[in-house]
Design an enzyme around this catalytic site. Structure first.
Site, PDB file in Angstrom:
ATOM      1  N   SER A 195       0.831  -1.200   0.000  1.00 23.19           N
ATOM      2  CA  SER A 195       0.000   0.000   0.000  1.00 23.19           C
ATOM      3  C   SER A 195       0.867   1.253   0.000  1.00 23.19           C
ATOM      4  O   SER A 195       1.773   1.374  -0.824  1.00 23.19           O
ATOM      5  CB  SER A 195      -0.933  -0.056   1.223  1.00 23.19           C
ATOM      6  OG  SER A 195      -1.974   0.852   1.098  1.00 23.19           O
ATOM      7  N   ASP A 477      -8.562  -5.523  -5.704  1.00 21.54           N
ATOM      8  CA  ASP A 477      -8.151  -4.505  -4.743  1.00 21.54           C
ATOM      9  C   ASP A 477      -8.801  -3.163  -5.101  1.00 21.54           C
ATOM     10  O   ASP A 477      -8.646  -2.686  -6.226  1.00 21.54           O
ATOM     11  CB  ASP A 477      -6.621  -4.383  -4.808  1.00 21.54           C
ATOM     12  CG  ASP A 477      -6.064  -3.322  -3.873  1.00 21.54           C
ATOM     13  OD1 ASP A 477      -6.857  -2.703  -3.133  1.00 21.54           O
ATOM     14  OD2 ASP A 477      -4.844  -3.120  -3.893  1.00 21.54           O
TER      15      ASP A 477
END
Ligand SMILES: *[C@@H]1O[C@H](CO)[C@@H](O)[C@H](O)[C@H]1NC(C)=O
Ligand SMILES: *[C@@H]1O[C@H](CO)[C@@H](O)[C@H](O)[C@H]1NC(C)=O
Ligand SMILES: *[C@@H]1O[C@H](CO)[C@@H](O)[C@H](O)[C@H]1NC(C)=O
Ligand SMILES: *[C@@H]1O[C@H](CO)[C@@H](O)[C@H](O)[C@H]1NC(C)=O
Ligand SMILES: *[C@@H]1O[C@H](CO)[C@@H](O)[C@H](O)[C@H]1NC(C)=O
Length: 552
Positions: A195, A477
Site C-alpha cells: 500500500s 483490490d
C-alpha cells in the site's frame, strides 16, 4: 474526537498499548484509507527484538520547503529484528511499516512474505517504523508538549520517509551482530512494503537504487488523485450484483432528492436510517456507505478487509450484502421500500428497508450513548476545534496530514454518467475542508490549499519501474487504479529483473501475510510467495557483480 492529553501520554509512554484501546469512533474511522487492512491482518504482535536507531530529522537541510535552514537534528526511530533464519552474510529483508507502528506489523516476521523469504534465503527480517507513526516522532520533545501541530508535522513527507530507509540501511548496527557489517550497499538489502509503504518501496528503488539492492512493492499506491471515486469500481464489478444494483438505485434516488432540494423527503430518508440528527446530507451519505467503505475512513470492515486468510481480515462485507438483499426479512415486507415512492414518480426503493436496518443495527450504535450523532465523535464532520486537536498521535492525524499535503485520495461519488455506491453530493472539497480545520498555518509550515500531488506522482506514477523492483498487485483490490496494474495503466512484460505480477483474485497486498503451515495457504498465495523467493534468489546471485560495478 474525544482525545485528551492522557491519551497522548499513552501514545508516548507505552509501546505495548494496542491502538484500538485509545481510539474514538472518528479515530478508528481515520485509520483506514490506504492502511485499512493493516490493523486487521496484524493481530499477532511481538515487541521483543525492538531496537532504536538515531535517524536524521531533515535529510534536505537546504530545501526551503522545510523552513528555517540547517537543523542538525536527529530522532529515535524504532525497528524490530528477527534473526531466527539468519546466517552470516545473508540478505536483509526490510519491511517498511508505512502508516502504522512497527509493532502492529510484528506478525510479518513470523509468517508471510518476509518470514518466508528470510527462511528460504538465510536472511534477517527487520521492520522499520515509519516516521510519525508508532512512537517514532521527529522532535519528540516538542511533540509531547504541543502535539502534532502543523509545525511539528513539517518533516512528514514522502521524500523524507524514503530517505530514512536509505540512511537506516547505510548506518544501522544491529545489536547482537556488531561483529558483522550489515550495512548497505555492501550487504544486499531487499525492501518490502504494501500500500502506501509499497509506493515508498517503488520510490526508494527509483531514488536510492544504489543503496537498496531490491524491493517488492505490493499494491503500491504509486499514483495519487485528488478524489478517488475509482475505489468503488472494483467493488461494483466484483461484489454480489443484486446488492450492488440495489444500493446504486437507492443512491440514484437519494441524489435526485438532493439535486431537487427536496428537504422534506431527505428528512424522511434520514429518519428511516435513524440518522435524522445529521444536518449535512453528505455526512448522512457517507455514514450509510460505511459498510461499503471509502478511500479515507470508515469504522467497520468493508470490501478492503476481505482476506484469503481466515485469521486475517473479515467477511463482514458479504454479511452486509446478504442483509441488503434478504427477500424474506421483516424489513423487506414492512412497506419501507414504498414509503418514499411518492417522491420518485411512484418508483419503489428496492431493499431500502433492509439497507436502513443494517445501518441502524451495525453503524448507528457505534456512537456512544449520550453523544450527539452529529458530533465529530460520531458521524458529524463539522467541528473545526475537534479536527484541530493536535494530541492524536495514533497515526490517524499523521495520515490525514499526508493526504492533505501530497496524497489526496479523498472520497468522491462517481462522475456523471457512471453508477455509484457513494452519493455524488460528496466531492473532494468535502474532506479537503478537514485539512484546513485540522492544520491551521504554523510559523514554519502550512499546508497547501489543495494537495501537491506532483510531490508523489513525480516518481513516475503508473509508469514507474526499476531494476530489481518487483510490482505485485491484486485484481480485486479497490486501490488497483492507484497501482501499476491499474486498468488505466501501462502493462508490460514480467521479467525476473522487473517482476510485474497481478494476483487476479487478490485484494490489497494479499501476499504480505501468510500462515505458519505454508502448505495450508491457498494455491494462489503459495504461488506468489514462491515467485517472490525465485526472483529474489536470482537477484541475490547477481549481487556480487552489482557491488563490484558500484565500487568501480
Ligand atoms: C550533525 O549530526 C551528526 C550526527 O549526530 C554529527 O556527526 C555531526 O557532527 C553534526 N554536525 C554538526 C554541524 O553539528
Ligand atoms: C522470529 O521468527 C521465528 C520464526 O517465525 C519465530 O519462531 C520467533 O518467535 C520470532 N522471534 C521473535 C522475537 O519474534
Ligand atoms: C437547490 O438549492 C441550491 C442552493 O440553495 C440552488 O443553487 C439550486 O438552484 C436549487 N436547485 C433546485 C433544482 O431548485
Ligand atoms: C430468510 O431466508 C434465509 C435463507 O433461505 C433463511 O436462512 C432465513 O432464516 C430466513 N429469514 C427469515 C426472517 O425468515
Ligand atoms: C498443513 O496444511 C496441510 C494442507 O491443508 C495439511 O494437510 C497438514 O496437515 C497441515 N499440517 C499441519 C502440521 O497442521
Amino acid at each position: 474526537m474525544k482525545l485528551s492529553s492522557s491519551l497522548m501520554l499513552l501514545g508516548f509512554s507505552s509501546l505495548g498499548l494496542s491502538r484500538d484501546l485509545s481510539q474514538s469512533l472518528l479515530q478508528r474511522k481515520l485509520q483506514n484509507g490506504f492502511g485499512a487492512l493493516d490493523s486487521l491482518v496484524s493481530r499477532q504482535t511481538s515487541s521483543s527484538g525492538t531496537h532504536t536507531f538515531t535517524q536524521v530529522t531533515n535529510h534536505f537541510p537546504n530545501d526551503p520547503f522545510y523552513g528555517p535552514p540547517p537543523l542538525n537534528e536527529t530522532f529515535i526511530q524504532n525497528y524490530i529484528v528477527n534473526d531466527t533464519f539468519y546466517k552470516p552474510g545473508g540478505p536483509i529483508f526490510l519491511l517498511n511499516s508505512g502508516e502504522t507502528s512497527a509493532r502492529s506489523r510484528g506478525s510479518v516476521l513470523l509468517t508471510g512474505v518476509v518470514a518466508e523469504l528470510a527462511q528460504a534465503l538465510n536472511g534477517m527480517g527487520i521492520i522499520l517504523e515509519h516516521r510519525y507513526y508508532g512512537t517514532s516522532f521527529p522532535n519528540s520533545g516538542l511533540v509531547s508538549s504541543d502535539g502534532l501541530t502543523t509545525d511539528n508535522l513539517r518533516w512528514l513527507t514522502t521524500e523524507q520517509s524514503i530517505a530514512d530507509i536509505a540512511y537506516f540501511a547505510q548506518h544501522v548496527e544491529v545489536p547482537g551482530h556488531e561483529e558483522e557489517d550489515l550495512r548497505a550497499p555492501g550487504r544486499a538489502w531487499i525492501l518490502y512494503g504494501g500500500s502506501l509503504a509499497g509506493a515508498e518501496v517503488a520510490f526508494t528503488m527509483k531514488e536510492y537504487g544504489d543503496v537498496i539492492y531490491g524491493g517488492i512493492s505490493s499494491s503500491g499506491t504509486v499514483k495519487v488523485f485528488k478524489g478517488y471515486p475509482q475505489w468503488y469500481y472494483t467493488i461494483q464489478k466484483n461484489a454480489p450484483q443484486d446488492c450492488i444494483r440495489s444500493i446504486e438505485d437507492i443512491v440514484d434516488k437519494m441524489d435526485f432528492l438532493i439535486a431537487t432540494n427536496n428537504t422534506a423527503a431527505l428528512t424522511e430518508l434520514k429518519t428511516i436510517f435513524g440518522l435524522e440528527a445529521l444536518q449535512d446530507i453528505r455526512d448522512f451519505a457517507l455514514t450509510i456507505a460505511f459498510p461499503i467503505g471509502n478511500p479515507v475512513f470508515y469504522p467497520t470492515n468493508t470490501w478492503q478487509e476481505l482476506n484469503w486468510s481466515p485469521t486475517a481480515g473479515s467477511d463482514d462485507f458479504f454479511l452486509f450484502c446478504d442483509a441488503v438483499t434478504a427477500s424474506n426479512s421483516t424489513f423487506a415486507a414492512s412497506g419501507v421500500d414504498s414509503q418514499l415512492s411518492k417522491y420518485t414518480g411512484g418508483k419503489k426503493w428496492k431493499n431500502l428497508g433492509n439497507y436502513a436496518n443494517y445501518v441502524k443495527e451495525n453503524i448507528v450504535p457505534l456512537c456512544p450513548s449520550g453523544v450527539s450523532l452529529d458530533s465529530n465523535e460520531c458521524f458529524g464532520t463539522h467541528d473545526a476545534e475537534a479536527w484541530a486537536n493536535p494530541f492524536d498521535t495514533s497515526g490517524n492525524r499523521a495520515y490525514l496530514y499526508q493526504s492533505c499535503l501530497e496524497a489526496g485520495q479523498w472520497s468522491e461519488g462517481a462522475p456523471l454518467g457512471r453508477r455509484t455506491l457513494l452519493s455524488r453530493s460528496i466531492q473532494p472539497d468535502y474532506s479537503e475542508q478537514w485539512c484546513q480545520w485540522a492544520f491551521p498555518p504554523g510559523e514554519s509550515n502550512k499546508i497547501p490549499a489543495s494537495p501537491m500531488l506532483e510531490r508523489w506522482n513525480k516518481f513516475g506514477a503508473l509508469r514507474i519501474q526499476a531494476d530489481r523492483l518487483a510490482q505485485v498487485d491484486g485484481g480485486i483490490d479497490p486501490w488497483q487504479y492507484a497501482c501499476v496494474h491499474s486498468p488505466d495503466g501501462f502493462p508490460r512484460k514480467d521479467t525476473l529483473l522487473r517482476p510485474y505480477y497481478k494476483i487476479e483474485q487478490g485484494g490489497h497486498h494479499w501476499d504480505e501475510n501468510g500462515l505458519l503451515n505454508i502448505s495450508a495457504e491457498p494455491d494462489f498465495i503459495q504461488a506468489i510467495h514462491k515467485y517472490e523467493i525465485t526472483f529474489v534468489k536470482s537477484w541475490l546471485a547477481d549481487f556480487p557483480a552489482w557491488l563490484r560495478d558500484l565500487k568501480s
